[in-house]
Design a protein around this motif. Sequence first.
Motif, PDB file in Angstrom:
ATOM      1  N   GLY A   1      -6.086  -9.371   2.876  1.00 46.63           N
ATOM      2  CA  GLY A   1      -5.517  -8.587   3.974  1.00 46.63           C
ATOM      3  C   GLY A   1      -5.864  -9.075   5.360  1.00 46.63           C
ATOM      4  O   GLY A   1      -5.598  -8.380   6.342  1.00 46.63           O
TER       5      GLY A   1
ATOM      6  N   PRO B   1      -0.482  -8.304   3.400  1.00 42.13           N
ATOM      7  CA  PRO B   1      -0.427  -7.260   2.361  1.00 42.13           C
ATOM      8  C   PRO B   1      -1.621  -7.332   1.408  1.00 42.13           C
ATOM      9  O   PRO B   1      -2.172  -8.409   1.157  1.00 42.13           O
ATOM     10  CB  PRO B   1       0.870  -7.580   1.604  1.00 42.13           C
TER      11      PRO B   1
ATOM     12  N   GLU C   1      -2.013  -1.830  -0.727  1.00 46.09           N
ATOM     13  CA  GLU C   1      -0.700  -1.533  -0.141  1.00 46.09           C
ATOM     14  C   GLU C   1       0.378  -1.481  -1.228  1.00 46.09           C
ATOM     15  O   GLU C   1       1.218  -0.575  -1.243  1.00 46.09           O
ATOM     16  CB  GLU C   1      -0.370  -2.603   0.912  1.00 46.09           C
TER      17      GLU C   1
ATOM     18  N   ASP D   1      -0.104   1.780  -3.168  1.00 47.73           N
ATOM     19  CA  ASP D   1       0.391   2.949  -2.439  1.00 47.73           C
ATOM     20  C   ASP D   1       1.915   3.037  -2.537  1.00 47.73           C
ATOM     21  O   ASP D   1       2.486   4.093  -2.750  1.00 47.73           O
ATOM     22  CB  ASP D   1      -0.047   2.892  -0.970  1.00 47.73           C
ATOM     23  N   LYS D   2       2.587   1.891  -2.372  1.00 48.03           N
ATOM     24  CA  LYS D   2       4.054   1.898  -2.448  1.00 48.03           C
ATOM     25  C   LYS D   2       4.546   2.199  -3.853  1.00 48.03           C
ATOM     26  O   LYS D   2       5.612   2.775  -4.039  1.00 48.03           O
ATOM     27  CB  LYS D   2       4.592   0.525  -2.009  1.00 48.03           C
TER      28      LYS D   2
END
Length: 372
Positions: A333, A338, A342, A345-346
Amino acid sequence: MTPSFPRAEVVIDLDAVRHNVALLTERASGAALMTVVKADAYGHGALPVARAALEAGATWLGACSLDEALELRRAGITARLFSWLDMPDVDFAPGIEADVDLAASSIGELRRIADAARRVGARARVHLKIDTGLSRNGCPPPLWAELVEAAAAEPLIEVVGVWSHLACADEPGHASVDLQAKRFDEAYEAARAAGLDPMRHLANSAALLTRPDLHFDLVRPGIATYGLNPVPTGEDLRPAMTFRSSVVLTKRVPAGESVSYGHSWTADRDTTLALVPCGYADGVPRVLSGRLDVWLGGRRRPVAGRVCMDQLVVDCGDTEPELGAEVVLFGAGAGGAPTAREWADKLGTIDYEVVTSMYRPRVRRRYLGDRS
Ligand SMILES: *Cc1c(COP(=O)(O)O)cnc(C)c1O
């Protein structure tokens, strides 16, 4: 020949693993550290991670199945190994011969371990598991006294541990943690009352980082080893895995051209597209189509249109990347690139699943900091 440009590659930074294990050892209040390397070390490679962890302060390794533990033993790992979940017809004899610590949740399991010990002609080291409230494996409290007495009476069983696993340690303050700790304490006292003198272990990564009162004799961190923190403690953990690919083709398209299957994305201006030979067969979830950025040329760039089986397309605006330019799908990161978190979470999941899913035949693995 190994191509110099990665097509789909996970790079595992073993120095990050060493750093994380050293940090966790420091946080363990003097308890011994068992690095959990189940599921091929959460997709990072069990053997290289095991070696790095032992170099950095771990003295135990935790596997799920006996097979996972035996694979490490056969590869020359001499540290304490613990495995805890097997099929009802597993033969524990090879585990006893290879000096693997075993777990028992029931009298049936204990008997099967004792039978194997009889055949081998050696005592088995066993950790009795109490179910303190996760309701997965482990012995339910009403059956505990009987299990403990059976174990104490069996000369071929050496009870070295009493252990359990927490349901909600990643939600610090959750009332279940204290309740589980209380039941754990009662189970330990019952084992003592039966004449046993076992070690105790309960803490996963989250409890190691938030509940020093639950460290006992041994802690069992998994995910934090890999640099992913399940609790927002601000520890300096370093993500060990980077998933990357390369640019293999670039092209200029005019405004109005659409990209990939279903034409779900259309250029609203003239733009440069970069083709990346990596898709859902390589672990890029198709469901992230339209929601995914990559790190390319020192900045985030959106993926245009659908992720395909073998390819995806990146919108690079008026910048033309070099052929072979590195494309980071997720990593540590740095600079805002990314991360596995991340993605998680998506995707509505946890980063554990993201990294563990990267064990795929088409994805090459490369190690940094390998000293073996
Ligand atoms: C997976 C596992 C761990 C490690 O949990 P993390 O949340 O990854 O730290 C510890 N103990 C047991 C029994 C496990 O199954």
